[in-house]
Every structure is written in C-alpha cells, then in structure tokens.
Write a protein that holds these residues in place. Structure first.
Motif, PDB file in Angstrom:
ATOM      1  N   THR A   1     -19.233  12.519  36.662  1.00 23.48           N
ATOM      2  CA  THR A   1     -19.702  11.881  35.639  1.00 23.48           C
ATOM      3  C   THR A   1     -18.841  11.592  34.456  1.00 23.48           C
ATOM      4  N   ALA A   2     -19.259  10.605  33.723  1.00 21.81           N
ATOM      5  CA  ALA A   2     -18.528  10.101  32.484  1.00 21.81           C
ATOM      6  C   ALA A   2     -19.414   9.300  31.845  1.00 21.81           C
TER       7      ALA A   2
ATOM      8  N   ILE B   1     -17.614  10.854  44.330  1.00 22.36           N
ATOM      9  CA  ILE B   1     -17.930   9.770  43.762  1.00 22.36           C
ATOM     10  C   ILE B   1     -17.860   9.983  42.040  1.00 22.36           C
ATOM     11  N   LEU B   2     -17.054   9.110  41.470  1.00 21.20           N
ATOM     12  CA  LEU B   2     -17.083   9.138  39.932  1.00 21.20           C
ATOM     13  C   LEU B   2     -17.985   8.139  39.313  1.00 21.20           C
TER      14      LEU B   2
ATOM     15  N   PRO C   1     -11.131  10.009  42.934  1.00 20.24           N
ATOM     16  CA  PRO C   1     -12.347   9.829  43.474  1.00 20.24           C
ATOM     17  C   PRO C   1     -12.333   8.841  44.731  1.00 20.24           C
ATOM     18  N   ASP C   2     -13.263   9.085  45.899  1.00 19.21           N
ATOM     19  CA  ASP C   2     -13.388   8.017  46.958  1.00 19.21           C
ATOM     20  C   ASP C   2     -13.827   6.807  46.668  1.00 19.21           C
ATOM     21  N   LEU C   3     -14.692   6.804  45.441  1.00 17.29           N
ATOM     22  CA  LEU C   3     -15.167   5.511  45.031  1.00 17.29           C
ATOM     23  C   LEU C   3     -15.941   5.842  43.684  1.00 17.29           C
ATOM     24  N   ILE C   4     -15.855   4.568  42.980  1.00 17.12           N
ATOM     25  CA  ILE C   4     -16.237   4.661  41.507  1.00 17.12           C
ATOM     26  C   ILE C   4     -17.592   3.889  41.175  1.00 17.12           C
ATOM     27  N   LEU C   5     -18.635   4.405  40.781  1.00 17.13           N
ATOM     28  CA  LEU C   5     -19.480   3.321  40.341  1.00 17.13           C
ATOM     29  C   LEU C   5     -19.105   3.104  38.358  1.00 17.13           C
ATOM     30  N   LEU C   6     -19.178   2.127  38.397  1.00 17.33           N
ATOM     31  CA  LEU C   6     -18.786   1.768  36.785  1.00 17.33           C
ATOM     32  C   LEU C   6     -19.608   0.562  36.035  1.00 17.33           C
ATOM     33  N   ASP C   7     -20.297   1.099  34.860  1.00 17.50           N
ATOM     34  CA  ASP C   7     -21.135   0.476  34.049  1.00 17.50           C
ATOM     35  C   ASP C   7     -20.285  -0.783  33.484  1.00 17.50           C
TER      36      ASP C   7
END
Length: 224
Positions: free
Chosen positions: A31-32, A5-6, A46-52
């Motif tokens: 993380t970024a 996860i990114l 990544p397999d999935l991205i959480l994005l703000d």
C-alpha cells in the motif's frame, strides 16, 4: 506463488479494507498513501496496480504517466469521476481499466482476476502464429505467406497483430482504431476501413484465404 498488488490511495480506511480483503484472497498487498510513495514502491514490481485518481500533490493520472516506463503490469484506476473525458484521460495516460467509487468488492475482485488472467495469457502466448500458409512472427513483427514477406506499414501490421491475437472475436472499427492508434490519437476511425482494404490487397497477392472477415453492421474479425 501469490500475485502482488500495489494499492495507491490517500484514503487510509479504504486502504485498510482493501488490504484485509485481498490478503484473505491470498494476494501479497503493498500500500501507498500518496503518489510519491506509490512511485517509490513501483520498484517492487507488482503484478497489478490499483490507483486512485484524486490524490493531493501528484494525482493518479500523473503517477500513471510517470510509472509507465518502469512497469508494464495492468493499472486499474479507482475514481469517483464518471465524466467520459476523465475516463479517456485515465486510459490514455497508460491505464488499463477503471472502476467507479463506491464499488463492490466482488466486482473489483472480478476485474482484477480478469486482468491478471489476461496478462498471464499474454506472457504465455506463442511468439509465432501459424495458420495454413501464413506465418506471423510477433517478435520480429513480420507477416509471411509461404516464402513471401508482406511489405506492411506500422499500422497495417498493428491491425494484423491485434486481430490475429484475438481470433474469432468481432471488433468495431472504433475499437480497432483505439487499440492501434491509442485513445489520444487524432484522426478518424474510418481510416481503419482503408487500412484493412490495403491489408487484404497485400494478402491476396499470395493467398486466396480471407484472413480478415467483415461482420456486417458489427466490425471485423480474424478467421479461425
């Protein structure tokens, strides 16, 4: 093998909390702290991205637009914006889902699990669908009844592909329109009614089977 996860967010405390939570859940977490750093880490596949959404310099919408030609994995927006247009903008930029801040970690975990399972099913699905006399080749994007190939427009085929990949599920015409035309498409979802009428007419040239059923007051479904 652990899912990767990114997480891209400018909130250091939130990043720390999410990293700790998902590492306990046995995910590999990257993380970024900003959009530029996030774009540089997309190469890690990544397999999935959480994005703000709300980040300085490059916001989440632009990040999603710029990364979409590099990754096909699910992108979930983390946002404090609940306005409908903000949600539409996020989804039309290439996002797959959104979750409002503040959020429950259990809900976020459940959303991530659902998207990863759906993605795995998509990767594992057969390249062809055989249903009696009908064959759909998803790779070649063709529909055949016995030896006869149907002459379909791009949108007609897209409707058949979408419905046949979700047999038995009922979809409102608005949902079908969004899926085949996109959230940012200009037009009227009522065009789906006409497209389905044309598809049925072409199917009936070679078969009496009703592959696309109308569920009155609800929408359409592909017969099992």
């Amino acid at each position: 093998m652990a899912y990767k996860i990114l997480i891209i967010d400018d909130d250091a405390e939130l990043l720390k909390m999410l990293r700790r939570y998902f590492e306990i859940k046995k995910y590999e977490v990257i993380t970024a702290r900003n959009g530029a750093e996030g774009l540089s880490k997309v190469k890690l596949q990544p397999d999935l991205i959480l994005l703000d959404v709300n980040m300085p310099n490059i916001d989440g919408i632009e990040v999603c637009q710029r990364m979409r030609d590099k990754v096909a994995c699910p992108v979930l927006f983390l946002t404090a914006r609940s306005d409908e247009q903000d949600v539409v903008n996020g989804l039309s930029s290439g996002g797959d889902d959104y979750i409002l801040k503040p959020f429950s970690l259990r809900e976020l975990d459940a959303r991530i699990t659902a998207h990863l399972k759906r993605e795995q099913r998509r990767k594992n699905r057969t390249e062809c669908c055989f249903q009696g006399e009908l064959t759909i080749d998803y790779k070649a994007k063709t529909v055949q009844i016995h030896e006869n190939y149907l002459e379909l427009t791009k949108l007609e085929y897209a409707i058949i592909e979408f419905l046949s990949m979700n047999p038995g599920m009922v979809f409102e015409k608005e949902r079908v329109y969004e899926r085949v035309c996109g959230f940012d498409a200009e037009g009227d979802s009522r065009v789906i009614t006409e497209l389905i009428r044309r598809i049925r007419k072409k199917l009936r040239q070679y078969s009496e089977t009703e592959y696309i059923e109308t569920v009155w007051g609800m929408g359409y479904r592909w017969s099992k």
